[in-house]
Design an enzyme around this catalytic site. Structure first.
Site, mmCIF file in Angstrom:
data_model
loop_
_atom_site.group_PDB
_atom_site.id
_atom_site.type_symbol
_atom_site.label_atom_id
_atom_site.label_comp_id
_atom_site.label_asym_id
_atom_site.label_seq_id
_atom_site.Cartn_x
_atom_site.Cartn_y
_atom_site.Cartn_z
ATOM 1 N N GLU A 40 79.881 51.413 64.011
ATOM 2 C CA GLU A 40 79.961 52.867 63.885
ATOM 3 C C GLU A 40 81.280 53.416 64.432
ATOM 4 O O GLU A 40 81.850 54.348 63.876
ATOM 5 C CB GLU A 40 78.770 53.531 64.587
ATOM 6 C CG GLU A 40 77.432 53.281 63.921
ATOM 7 C CD GLU A 40 77.356 53.849 62.509
ATOM 8 O OE1 GLU A 40 78.162 54.735 62.163
ATOM 9 O OE2 GLU A 40 76.496 53.405 61.738
ATOM 10 N N THR A 46 87.252 55.724 58.471
ATOM 11 C CA THR A 46 87.715 54.508 57.809
ATOM 12 C C THR A 46 86.642 54.057 56.822
ATOM 13 O O THR A 46 85.473 54.355 56.996
ATOM 14 C CB THR A 46 87.975 53.394 58.849
ATOM 15 O OG1 THR A 46 88.673 53.935 59.975
ATOM 16 C CG2 THR A 46 88.811 52.273 58.264
ATOM 17 N N TYR A 123 77.560 62.055 66.414
ATOM 18 C CA TYR A 123 77.224 61.208 65.266
ATOM 19 C C TYR A 123 76.935 59.770 65.697
ATOM 20 O O TYR A 123 75.908 59.191 65.326
ATOM 21 C CB TYR A 123 78.362 61.205 64.240
ATOM 22 C CG TYR A 123 78.218 60.062 63.263
ATOM 23 C CD1 TYR A 123 77.274 60.126 62.232
ATOM 24 C CD2 TYR A 123 78.962 58.896 63.407
ATOM 25 C CE1 TYR A 123 77.089 59.058 61.364
ATOM 26 C CE2 TYR A 123 78.785 57.835 62.545
ATOM 27 C CZ TYR A 123 77.860 57.919 61.527
ATOM 28 O OH TYR A 123 77.673 56.854 60.682
ATOM 29 N N ASP A 141 76.934 62.116 58.662
ATOM 30 C CA ASP A 141 78.317 61.815 58.333
ATOM 31 C C ASP A 141 78.656 62.504 57.014
ATOM 32 O O ASP A 141 77.862 63.297 56.485
ATOM 33 C CB ASP A 141 78.558 60.304 58.270
ATOM 34 C CG ASP A 141 77.879 59.639 57.076
ATOM 35 O OD1 ASP A 141 77.085 60.310 56.362
ATOM 36 O OD2 ASP A 141 78.143 58.455 56.837
ATOM 37 N N CYS A 209 66.645 67.284 43.231
ATOM 38 C CA CYS A 209 67.997 67.795 43.496
ATOM 39 C C CYS A 209 68.197 69.170 42.864
ATOM 40 O O CYS A 209 68.272 69.312 41.636
ATOM 41 C CB CYS A 209 69.033 66.813 42.975
ATOM 42 S SG CYS A 209 70.728 67.305 43.356
#
Length: 354
Positions: A40, A46, A123, A141, A209
């Site tokens: 993490e 990255t 996070y 995230d 959705c």
């Protein structure tokens, strides 16, 4: 109207299509907190593709948090070189020492306690608590934010929408298998609900959705326009000794590229440098050089989060006068903790100066 989203439906999809990652425990096995934490921290800012070889190298060299804590910080910085955001590497080593010395090698299992460790923010604390310890923490995230924005058709732009997106994510986080659920949402965002051209036809949440129902899924999440990044400039000094060794120095421990080795340079500023302006910041005075500084053709360009950088490289040969720093043989430059920017400087100098 879309059907309410179901965490159970997502977990069915995850059990079938989960990504196989080197830090992820196989189905039915307990996650190793050390590997979860290490991955993490590496994954911040990255990509998964970029992190995997670094992660494998780290755990092969330092298989436990105690082993990482016992390593010299210079070795950790060198192994980190290329991942960027080098303050993370220093905090990684400090966190390993803290866990080893004060907690006998055991990570705490609650978010609040995890946040007290060096380099662990909201996070990372939530991810470790959920994945390694099965706590129903809300892991947020960029992937999760994108999924929530589309799932609930949140049109408010980021970053203002972050609190609402987190509240929506909290409402979906289950009490059972929260770690698998957190990884499932991240996998969904990384493989299906992607930033561009989402594969809505195979999404397990397509019937839930709201953005898809409105036809606005490709427009979300909305983001405020970013300010244009300024450009800074500097001159790097490629200084060689008679035997060909190159002068390096360590940057201050705090600040950009803190603690990393560098080819010495001027400060980085908006105005262009002339060689006459830069001489005062050269690592050796003119009298210590067998030949005066010479500018190499071309520029080294690199982009940081908040600005672009352009470096010109000047070369000079050292005489007998000593200098602060490290004289490194050319064939051992790869052993130094050189960040990506400085690797570019080295490549440019080797291509243009010889």
């Amino acid at each position: 109207m879309p059907t309410p989203p179901s965490s159970a439906r997502l977990l069915v999809w995850y059990d079938r299509d989960r990504r196989v990652l080197p830090w992820r425990a196989p189905p039915g096995q307990t996650s190793d907190p050390y590997r979860v934490w290490l991955s993490e921290v590496m994954l911040q800012q990255t990509t998964v593709t970029a992190v995997q070889p670094y992660f494998r190298a780290f755990v092969a060299r330092w298989p436990t948090v105690e082993a990482l804590a016992a390593a010299p910080v210079e070795d950790v910085m060198q192994a980190w070189a290329g991942l960027g955001y080098y303050a993370r590497a220093r905090n990684l080593h400090l966190c390993a020492k803290t866990v080893t010395e004060w907690r006998h090698g055991h990570f705490p299992d609650e978010e609040q306690a995890l946040r007290q460790l060096p380099g662990i923010g909201d996070y990372t604390a939530a991810a470790i608590a959920a994945i390694a310890f099965g706590r129903p923490a809300v892991v947020m995230d960029g992937n999760v934010e994108r999924v929530m924005a589309r799932l609930y058709a949140v049109t408010e732009p980021l970053p203002k929408a972050k609190p609402r997106l987190k509240a929506l994510a909290a409402g979906l986080t289950p009490a059972t298998r929260p770690g698998d659920y957190a990884q499932a949402v991240m996998d969904l965002g990384a493989t299906i609900c992607t930033p561009k051209s989402p594969a809505c036809g195979i999404c397990p949440w397509r019937e839930s959705c709201a953005a898809l129902a409105l036809g606005i899924e490709a427009d979300l999440p909305a983001k405020l326009a970013k300010a244009e990044r300024p450009t800074r400039r500097g001159i790097a000094f490629w200084t060689t000794a008679k035997d060909g060794a190159v002068l390096l120095r360590r940057r201050p421990p705090k600040g950009l590229l803190g603690g990393m080795m560098e080819v010495p340079s001027t400060e980085w500023r908006a105005e262009a440098w002339t060689l006459d302006d830069a001489r005062a910041e050269a690592p050796l005075p003119s009298k210590a050089l067998a030949a005066d500084w010479r500018l190499l053709p071309g520029l080294v360009r690199h982009s940081f989060t908040h600005f672009h950088l352009e470096l010109t490289v000047a070369t000079g040969r050292a005489g007998s006068a000593p200098a602060r720093g490290l004289w490194c043989p050319l064939d051992r430059l790869g052993e130094q903790a050189l960040p990506t920017l400085m690797r570019k400087v080295v490549s440019h100098a080797l291509a243009k100066a010889y």
